[in-house]
Design an enzyme around this catalytic site. Sequence first.
Site, PDB file in Angstrom:
ATOM      1  N   ASN A 199       0.807  -1.233   0.000  1.00  0.00           N
ATOM      2  CA  ASN A 199       0.000   0.000   0.000  1.00  0.00           C
ATOM      3  C   ASN A 199       0.834   1.274   0.000  1.00  0.00           C
ATOM      4  O   ASN A 199       0.517   2.245   0.703  1.00  0.00           O
ATOM      5  CB  ASN A 199      -0.950   0.011   1.211  1.00  0.00           C
ATOM      6  CG  ASN A 199      -1.889  -1.159   1.217  1.00  0.00           C
ATOM      7  OD1 ASN A 199      -1.712  -2.109   1.988  1.00  0.00           O
ATOM      8  ND2 ASN A 199      -2.893  -1.122   0.364  1.00  0.00           N
ATOM      9  N   LYS A 259       0.147 -12.989  -1.162  1.00  0.00           N
ATOM     10  CA  LYS A 259       0.942 -12.222  -2.125  1.00  0.00           C
ATOM     11  C   LYS A 259       2.353 -11.988  -1.602  1.00  0.00           C
ATOM     12  O   LYS A 259       3.327 -12.085  -2.354  1.00  0.00           O
ATOM     13  CB  LYS A 259       0.281 -10.882  -2.446  1.00  0.00           C
ATOM     14  CG  LYS A 259       1.026 -10.094  -3.538  1.00  0.00           C
ATOM     15  CD  LYS A 259       0.343  -8.804  -3.862  1.00  0.00           C
ATOM     16  CE  LYS A 259       0.639  -7.727  -2.841  1.00  0.00           C
ATOM     17  NZ  LYS A 259       2.029  -7.216  -2.929  1.00  0.00           N
ATOM     18  N   HIS A 266      -2.187  -4.702  -9.999  1.00  0.00           N
ATOM     19  CA  HIS A 266      -1.911  -4.417 -11.407  1.00  0.00           C
ATOM     20  C   HIS A 266      -2.071  -5.675 -12.263  1.00  0.00           C
ATOM     21  O   HIS A 266      -2.735  -5.660 -13.305  1.00  0.00           O
ATOM     22  CB  HIS A 266      -0.484  -3.875 -11.561  1.00  0.00           C
ATOM     23  CG  HIS A 266      -0.226  -2.608 -10.813  1.00  0.00           C
ATOM     24  ND1 HIS A 266      -0.889  -1.438 -11.087  1.00  0.00           N
ATOM     25  CD2 HIS A 266       0.627  -2.331  -9.783  1.00  0.00           C
ATOM     26  CE1 HIS A 266      -0.461  -0.489 -10.280  1.00  0.00           C
ATOM     27  NE2 HIS A 266       0.448  -1.003  -9.477  1.00  0.00           N
ATOM     28  N   ASP A 271     -11.767 -13.537  -8.600  1.00  0.00           N
ATOM     29  CA  ASP A 271     -11.172 -12.802  -7.491  1.00  0.00           C
ATOM     30  C   ASP A 271      -9.653 -13.006  -7.535  1.00  0.00           C
ATOM     31  O   ASP A 271      -9.136 -13.816  -8.289  1.00  0.00           O
ATOM     32  CB  ASP A 271     -11.767 -13.201  -6.142  1.00  0.00           C
ATOM     33  CG  ASP A 271     -11.466 -14.642  -5.748  1.00  0.00           C
ATOM     34  OD1 ASP A 271     -10.322 -15.111  -5.947  1.00  0.00           O
ATOM     35  OD2 ASP A 271     -12.367 -15.319  -5.227  1.00  0.00           O
TER      36      ASP A 271
END
Length: 297
Positions: free
Chosen positions: A111, A199, A219, A235
């Site tokens: 973030n 991730k 992205h 998703d």
Amino acid sequence: MDKKKILKRKQHQLQVEAELHRLPNQQPKSKSVRVSSKSATTATNPYSSHSGPTPQECLSLRDTLLALHGFPPEFAKYRKRQHVDDNHHHAATIPPETVLDGLVRTVLSQNTTESNSQKAFDSLKSSFPTWEHVLGADSKELENAIRCGGLAPTKASCIKNMLRCLLEKRGKLCLEYLRDLSIDEVKAELSLFKGIGPKTVACVLMFNLQLDDFPVDTHIFEIAKTIGWVPAAADRNKTYLHLNERIPNELKFDLNCLMYTHGKLCRKCTSKKGNKQREKCDDNNSCPLLNYCKEPV
């Protein structure tokens, strides 16, 4: 006696004799434990019936993005050893980033921009000589050191918790033992740390452990939907499973870095608006990736 009853009794007797003569290592087939190849595939790939991407589509997209952007220099140091083995001296003078450094770097990248996460990591390393100092530091000190990366309280808590658990589990603050484990074993180990999501684990697998994995950030997720590599209603977690099944291992690293870079630079391939960074695909008002779409965007 009725002929039907006599025939039924003989059939029953034959069945009993067959069971008695069955060899000890021969067991009746059980329908409950039979798993078809289709159901096994579905368990690992939630979109197994989705047609793309094919290996050729992956190769074509890699080549298109490579011609458009070149290989992103910020990822060059993470490329697999076979890419640098031609220059043994150069490879030997650049020590690989430790797994623990890579994990913390990935946590700090969440973030925020690459620039800010790099500043936060550099500040952290300059403020604390060792990871033992980080663990022993006051939470506010750690937050101040990484504040420029955003979400300082959350990230500081995650880092301290991870270091504490690692010390309790292994007796020292080191993750180099992960280099000897399989992908599934690494996932199991890192999932024990609170705040370390799929991730982040995938990034450590691909960048630091040089294993064949394909992280899916925002992205890449948006591009995969735009070019029809996953269903429109997909998703992110299921997209990760699908792409890791479909993309050839030898293309995963370069394709991942290139799709990530393209996603940051091209507004037409993601849903984000107001990106001031422009690239060749925006300058001529046509993005080559849109040719991969199954439907007009």
